[in-house]
Design a protein around this motif. Structure first.
Motif, PDB file in Angstrom:
ATOM      1  N   GLY A  39      53.079  40.174  47.231  1.00 40.21           N
ATOM      2  CA  GLY A  39      51.831  40.334  47.959  1.00 40.21           C
ATOM      3  C   GLY A  39      51.588  39.261  48.986  1.00 40.21           C
ATOM      4  O   GLY A  39      52.244  38.234  49.010  1.00 40.21           O
ATOM      5  N   GLY A  40      50.629  39.554  49.800  1.00 41.96           N
ATOM      6  CA  GLY A  40      50.247  38.646  50.869  1.00 41.96           C
ATOM      7  C   GLY A  40      48.990  37.873  50.507  1.00 41.96           C
ATOM      8  O   GLY A  40      48.800  37.461  49.358  1.00 41.96           O
ATOM      9  N   PRO A  41      48.106  37.721  51.484  1.00 41.03           N
ATOM     10  CA  PRO A  41      46.917  36.900  51.291  1.00 41.03           C
ATOM     11  C   PRO A  41      45.992  37.367  50.165  1.00 41.03           C
ATOM     12  O   PRO A  41      45.261  36.576  49.601  1.00 41.03           O
ATOM     13  CB  PRO A  41      46.187  36.991  52.634  1.00 41.03           C
ATOM     14  N   MET A  42      46.034  38.631  49.824  1.00 39.34           N
ATOM     15  CA  MET A  42      45.136  39.164  48.807  1.00 39.34           C
ATOM     16  C   MET A  42      45.780  39.239  47.413  1.00 39.34           C
ATOM     17  O   MET A  42      45.209  39.796  46.494  1.00 39.34           O
ATOM     18  CB  MET A  42      44.660  40.565  49.216  1.00 39.34           C
ATOM     19  N   LYS A  43      46.966  38.645  47.251  1.00 35.93           N
ATOM     20  CA  LYS A  43      47.661  38.809  45.976  1.00 35.93           C
ATOM     21  C   LYS A  43      46.907  38.187  44.801  1.00 35.93           C
ATOM     22  O   LYS A  43      47.021  38.665  43.690  1.00 35.93           O
ATOM     23  CB  LYS A  43      49.097  38.299  46.047  1.00 35.93           C
ATOM     24  N   GLY A  44      46.122  37.155  45.042  1.00 32.00           N
ATOM     25  CA  GLY A  44      45.333  36.561  43.964  1.00 32.00           C
ATOM     26  C   GLY A  44      44.323  37.548  43.407  1.00 32.00           C
ATOM     27  O   GLY A  44      44.110  37.624  42.199  1.00 32.00           O
ATOM     28  N   LEU A  45      43.724  38.334  44.285  1.00 32.26           N
ATOM     29  CA  LEU A  45      42.770  39.360  43.865  1.00 32.26           C
ATOM     30  C   LEU A  45      43.479  40.411  43.012  1.00 32.26           C
ATOM     31  O   LEU A  45      42.982  40.810  41.952  1.00 32.26           O
ATOM     32  CB  LEU A  45      42.134  40.020  45.086  1.00 32.26           C
ATOM     33  N   MET A  46      44.637  40.830  43.459  1.00 31.00           N
ATOM     34  CA  MET A  46      45.373  41.859  42.722  1.00 31.00           C
ATOM     35  C   MET A  46      45.889  41.333  41.386  1.00 31.00           C
ATOM     36  O   MET A  46      45.921  42.060  40.397  1.00 31.00           O
ATOM     37  CB  MET A  46      46.532  42.394  43.561  1.00 31.00           C
ATOM     38  N   LYS A  47      46.279  40.068  41.342  1.00 32.57           N
ATOM     39  CA  LYS A  47      46.767  39.500  40.082  1.00 32.57           C
ATOM     40  C   LYS A  47      45.707  39.632  38.999  1.00 32.57           C
ATOM     41  O   LYS A  47      45.996  40.009  37.870  1.00 32.57           O
ATOM     42  CB  LYS A  47      47.180  38.041  40.263  1.00 32.57           C
ATOM     43  N   GLY A  48      44.468  39.361  39.362  1.00 30.22           N
ATOM     44  CA  GLY A  48      43.381  39.495  38.412  1.00 30.22           C
ATOM     45  C   GLY A  48      43.161  40.926  37.947  1.00 30.22           C
ATOM     46  O   GLY A  48      42.730  41.163  36.822  1.00 30.22           O
ATOM     47  N   GLN A  49      43.481  41.874  38.800  1.00 31.42           N
ATOM     48  CA  GLN A  49      43.280  43.284  38.457  1.00 31.42           C
ATOM     49  C   GLN A  49      44.331  43.800  37.478  1.00 31.42           C
ATOM     50  O   GLN A  49      44.058  44.725  36.723  1.00 31.42           O
ATOM     51  CB  GLN A  49      43.312  44.148  39.732  1.00 31.42           C
ATOM     52  N   VAL A  50      45.525  43.245  37.504  1.00 26.36           N
ATOM     53  CA  VAL A  50      46.606  43.768  36.662  1.00 26.36           C
ATOM     54  C   VAL A  50      46.999  42.844  35.510  1.00 26.36           C
ATOM     55  O   VAL A  50      47.795  43.229  34.664  1.00 26.36           O
ATOM     56  CB  VAL A  50      47.872  44.093  37.509  1.00 26.36           C
ATOM     57  N   ALA A  51      46.429  41.649  35.461  1.00 24.43           N
ATOM     58  CA  ALA A  51      46.847  40.634  34.479  1.00 24.43           C
ATOM     59  C   ALA A  51      46.745  41.111  33.033  1.00 24.43           C
ATOM     60  O   ALA A  51      47.575  40.744  32.201  1.00 24.43           O
ATOM     61  CB  ALA A  51      46.033  39.360  34.670  1.00 24.43           C
ATOM     62  N   LYS A  52      45.760  41.931  32.719  1.00 30.60           N
ATOM     63  CA  LYS A  52      45.546  42.329  31.320  1.00 30.60           C
ATOM     64  C   LYS A  52      46.451  43.465  30.862  1.00 30.60           C
ATOM     65  O   LYS A  52      46.474  43.804  29.688  1.00 30.60           O
ATOM     66  CB  LYS A  52      44.094  42.711  31.095  1.00 30.60           C
ATOM     67  N   TYR A  53      47.206  44.036  31.782  1.00 33.90           N
ATOM     68  CA  TYR A  53      48.047  45.190  31.443  1.00 33.90           C
ATOM     69  C   TYR A  53      49.480  44.782  31.144  1.00 33.90           C
ATOM     70  O   TYR A  53      50.024  43.884  31.775  1.00 33.90           O
ATOM     71  CB  TYR A  53      48.040  46.212  32.581  1.00 33.90           C
ATOM     72  N   SER A  54      50.088  45.466  30.192  1.00 37.50           N
ATOM     73  CA  SER A  54      51.497  45.215  29.884  1.00 37.50           C
ATOM     74  C   SER A  54      52.363  45.849  30.979  1.00 37.50           C
ATOM     75  O   SER A  54      51.887  46.710  31.739  1.00 37.50           O
ATOM     76  CB  SER A  54      51.859  45.829  28.528  1.00 37.50           C
ATOM     77  N   ASP A  55      53.610  45.461  31.024  1.00 34.12           N
ATOM     78  CA  ASP A  55      54.532  46.081  31.982  1.00 34.12           C
ATOM     79  C   ASP A  55      54.654  47.576  31.709  1.00 34.12           C
ATOM     80  O   ASP A  55      54.768  48.372  32.640  1.00 34.12           O
ATOM     81  CB  ASP A  55      55.909  45.408  31.930  1.00 34.12           C
ATOM     82  N   ALA A  56      54.617  47.970  30.448  1.00 36.74           N
ATOM     83  CA  ALA A  56      54.681  49.395  30.107  1.00 36.74           C
ATOM     84  C   ALA A  56      53.457  50.136  30.644  1.00 36.74           C
ATOM     85  O   ALA A  56      53.578  51.262  31.144  1.00 36.74           O
ATOM     86  CB  ALA A  56      54.797  49.576  28.596  1.00 36.74           C
ATOM     87  N   ASP A  57      52.281  49.507  30.554  1.00 33.03           N
ATOM     88  CA  ASP A  57      51.068  50.104  31.123  1.00 33.03           C
ATOM     89  C   ASP A  57      51.214  50.289  32.628  1.00 33.03           C
ATOM     90  O   ASP A  57      50.846  51.329  33.179  1.00 33.03           O
ATOM     91  CB  ASP A  57      49.843  49.224  30.868  1.00 33.03           C
ATOM     92  N   LEU A  58      51.753  49.275  33.299  1.00 32.20           N
ATOM     93  CA  LEU A  58      51.918  49.345  34.751  1.00 32.20           C
ATOM     94  C   LEU A  58      52.947  50.401  35.135  1.00 32.20           C
ATOM     95  O   LEU A  58      52.761  51.123  36.122  1.00 32.20           O
ATOM     96  CB  LEU A  58      52.288  47.967  35.309  1.00 32.20           C
ATOM     97  N   ASP A  59      54.007  50.521  34.356  1.00 28.15           N
ATOM     98  CA  ASP A  59      54.999  51.584  34.590  1.00 28.15           C
ATOM     99  C   ASP A  59      54.343  52.959  34.452  1.00 28.15           C
ATOM    100  O   ASP A  59      54.556  53.846  35.280  1.00 28.15           O
ATOM    101  CB  ASP A  59      56.166  51.483  33.612  1.00 28.15           C
ATOM    102  N   ALA A  60      53.552  53.132  33.403  1.00 27.52           N
ATOM    103  CA  ALA A  60      52.896  54.413  33.167  1.00 27.52           C
ATOM    104  C   ALA A  60      51.928  54.741  34.301  1.00 27.52           C
ATOM    105  O   ALA A  60      51.890  55.883  34.795  1.00 27.52           O
ATOM    106  CB  ALA A  60      52.164  54.401  31.833  1.00 27.52           C
TER     107      ALA A  60
END
Length: 67
Positions: A39-60
């Motif tokens: 990610g670019g300048p907004m990657k910190g915002l996105m990190k907070g959005q996906v931090a609680k999910y497992s890799d399997a959740d993100l794959d799904a």
């Protein structure tokens, strides 16, 4: 900018068009946001959005959008 229910608009006119990304590209991006390696300048915002999910959740989730 308004939210696009079909994922066809770039967020803040900066992101990639999710509707044009493959499921694998979406999964890689989400996992990269989680790891802080994607990610670019907004990657910190996105990190907070996906931090609680497992890799399997993100794959799904990646299978529900994109192509």
């Amino acid at each position: 900018m308004q939210w696009s229910p079909d994922w066809s608009k770039a967020a803040l006119n900066k992101s990639k068009n999710v509707a044009e990304m493959t499921h694998a590209e979406i999964a890689d991006a989400l996992k990269g946001y989680k790891a802080g390696t994607y990610g670019g300048p907004m990657k910190g915002l996105m990190k907070g959005q996906v931090a609680k999910y497992s890799d399997a959740d993100l794959d799904a989730f990646s299978l529900t959008v994109g192509k």
